[in-house]
Design an enzyme around this catalytic site. Sequence first.
Site, PDB file in Angstrom:
ATOM      1  N   GLU A   1      -1.609  12.228   1.491  1.00 12.26           N
ATOM      2  CA  GLU A   1      -2.340  11.074   0.948  1.00 12.26           C
ATOM      3  C   GLU A   1      -1.704   9.761   1.392  1.00 12.26           C
ATOM      4  O   GLU A   1      -2.403   8.803   1.736  1.00 12.26           O
ATOM      5  CB  GLU A   1      -2.370  11.143  -0.579  1.00 12.26           C
ATOM      6  CG  GLU A   1      -3.254  12.258  -1.106  1.00 12.26           C
ATOM      7  CD  GLU A   1      -3.127  12.414  -2.606  1.00 12.26           C
ATOM      8  OE1 GLU A   1      -4.046  12.007  -3.320  1.00 12.26           O
ATOM      9  OE2 GLU A   1      -2.098  12.933  -3.070  1.00 12.26           O
TER      10      GLU A   1
ATOM     11  N   SER B   1       2.069  16.041 -11.438  1.00  5.77           N
ATOM     12  CA  SER B   1       1.458  14.956 -12.202  1.00  5.77           C
ATOM     13  C   SER B   1       2.312  14.713 -13.429  1.00  5.77           C
ATOM     14  O   SER B   1       2.878  15.638 -13.999  1.00  5.77           O
ATOM     15  CB  SER B   1       0.045  15.368 -12.611  1.00  5.77           C
ATOM     16  OG  SER B   1      -0.351  14.644 -13.763  1.00  5.77           O
TER      17      SER B   1
ATOM     18  N   GLN C   1       7.018 -16.097  15.764  1.00  7.99           N
ATOM     19  CA  GLN C   1       8.048 -15.458  14.943  1.00  7.99           C
ATOM     20  C   GLN C   1       7.431 -14.469  13.954  1.00  7.99           C
ATOM     21  O   GLN C   1       8.082 -13.525  13.522  1.00  7.99           O
ATOM     22  CB  GLN C   1       8.837 -16.539  14.197  1.00  7.99           C
ATOM     23  CG  GLN C   1       9.919 -16.021  13.298  1.00  7.99           C
ATOM     24  CD  GLN C   1      10.838 -17.137  12.842  1.00  7.99           C
ATOM     25  OE1 GLN C   1      11.506 -17.760  13.641  1.00  7.99           O
ATOM     26  NE2 GLN C   1      10.850 -17.399  11.551  1.00  7.99           N
TER      27      GLN C   1
ATOM     28  N   LYS D   1      -0.867  20.407 -11.993  1.00 10.11           N
ATOM     29  CA  LYS D   1      -1.152  19.727 -10.735  1.00 10.11           C
ATOM     30  C   LYS D   1      -0.050  19.889  -9.695  1.00 10.11           C
ATOM     31  O   LYS D   1       1.129  19.901  -9.995  1.00 10.11           O
ATOM     32  CB  LYS D   1      -1.353  18.221 -10.980  1.00 10.11           C
ATOM     33  CG  LYS D   1      -2.655  17.882 -11.653  1.00 10.11           C
ATOM     34  CD  LYS D   1      -3.881  18.186 -10.802  1.00 10.11           C
ATOM     35  CE  LYS D   1      -4.115  17.145  -9.731  1.00 10.11           C
ATOM     36  NZ  LYS D   1      -4.504  15.840 -10.293  1.00 10.11           N
TER      37      LYS D   1
ATOM     38  N   HIS E   1     -20.518  17.212   9.507  1.00 10.60           N
ATOM     39  CA  HIS E   1     -21.027  16.611   8.254  1.00 10.60           C
ATOM     40  C   HIS E   1     -20.363  17.246   7.023  1.00 10.60           C
ATOM     41  O   HIS E   1     -20.935  17.247   5.940  1.00 10.60           O
ATOM     42  CB  HIS E   1     -22.543  16.768   8.126  1.00 10.60           C
ATOM     43  CG  HIS E   1     -23.297  16.412   9.366  1.00 10.60           C
ATOM     44  ND1 HIS E   1     -23.801  15.163   9.599  1.00 10.60           N
ATOM     45  CD2 HIS E   1     -23.586  17.146  10.474  1.00 10.60           C
ATOM     46  CE1 HIS E   1     -24.406  15.148  10.782  1.00 10.60           C
ATOM     47  NE2 HIS E   1     -24.280  16.337  11.341  1.00 10.60           N
TER      48      HIS E   1
END
Length: 467
Positions: free
Chosen positions: A299, A286, A331, A292, A159
């Site tokens: 991803e 970024s 096709q 960043k 979890h």
Amino acid sequence: MKKKSPPSRSGRFTREVNADVAQFTESISFDRRLWRHDILGSMAHVTMLQKIGVLTKKECTAIVKGLDAIGKEIKAGKFKWKAELEDVHMNIEAELTRRVPAGAKLHTARSRNEQVSLDVRLWLRDEIVLLLGEIAGLQRALVSLGEKNADVLIPGYTHLQRAQPVYLAHHLLAYVEMLERDCERLWDCHSRVNVCPLGSGAIAGSTLPLDRVLVAKLLGFVDVNGKPRLTQNSMDAVSDRDFAVEFCAAAALLAVHLSRLAEDVILWASTEFNFIKLADAYTTGSSLMPQKKNPDIAELARGKTGRVIGNLVALLTLLKGLPMTYNRDLQEDKERLFDTADTARATTRLMAAMLQNTQINPGACAVAANDPALLATDLADYLVRKGMPFRQAHHIVGKVVALAEKTGKPLNRLTLAELQSVNKTFGRDVRGVFDLKRAMAKRNLTGAPGTKEIAKQLMRWRKLLQA
Ligand code: ARG
């Protein structure tokens, strides 16, 4: 001057298709990548035609040479593909016939319906082997990362909540297991791809005495014992795309596995987890935020799973309403199939490369793994060893956890008196429960993250992946 009709229309048709129709119906823009396998198939076919006396030796040699020359030109990027010739099969045949008169005999007792199935089977056979190679590479990267960080512990999660401590290697080897099942599925699929449809004709075989076994052997359509594998029903053979569906299904599950691995990598690379550091070459910045460093490969691996799953659904949908046998709808199978093969292969390769260039942060892993709450189950096991029923032990440890929370102490800092205030069974030896090293040494069931078991599993995979 009237343009010459493509071979499929000559004789029967009086008018050419208009440009719009030609563009709508062509497949040359994407099926040209089957050229190598188309030529191989044609060479085997004419070798057989010569053997049964339909071609002379001279004709056969001329055709093989002509095909070889065309293959070289295609490889060099010099071949002129013609959209009006619709597909790879007719482009190559038409050009051959233009150059070699005997080329007009190439299509004897053969239909494009079986030819396209043959080409795709030959192509897919190669693709599967290449994909399996990439998967083995990714497995090796995972094993290496585990080996290099053999004593690193992290919390295992359920979890996405901290559950129990595991070796990082255990987590990584979980993916090695998943990937191994992918390999098994792909090999299994390979066995059904590896069946020769040639000799099925357009739908009903041929009246000529073709030697199907010879063609199958020439093209390597044999089982592990060298026994030729031939399709057994000509109608099924020209309309069957199950092998393509199976491949797309196996690849979709592989993509799902890669996506889950990607998700773990993305989490682990976040400041919140900070378990790993991705190499600069495998991240992007970024355009706005200078600080960043984004895990784009992971991803995109996660994102591309969508199209691989979509391709499987597209193929199934394509097939579901088709009456027997070949229909032009088929096709539409190729772009989906090609996209799946390309995407699965590239994603697997890039994920391996990214992992090869990933550093583990042992400090951050240790801080997380040393959370004593991870050993709450071990504390219950301690009580079980003292003879307490597990349900009662679970309840008591629950109370201990609540007490720790109330007093603001970590679980392992509660005094013996505090523990005994919950239940008298706790003794002085309870301290040992929170020794992480000892806790890990105890988990030595097959498949568990025990210290010895992980060493054994790493060794097992190292040996299996030696190639
Ligand atoms: N381009 C076709 C395909 O990809 C080849 C087979 C065409 N057969 C036919 N009867 N029109 O399916």
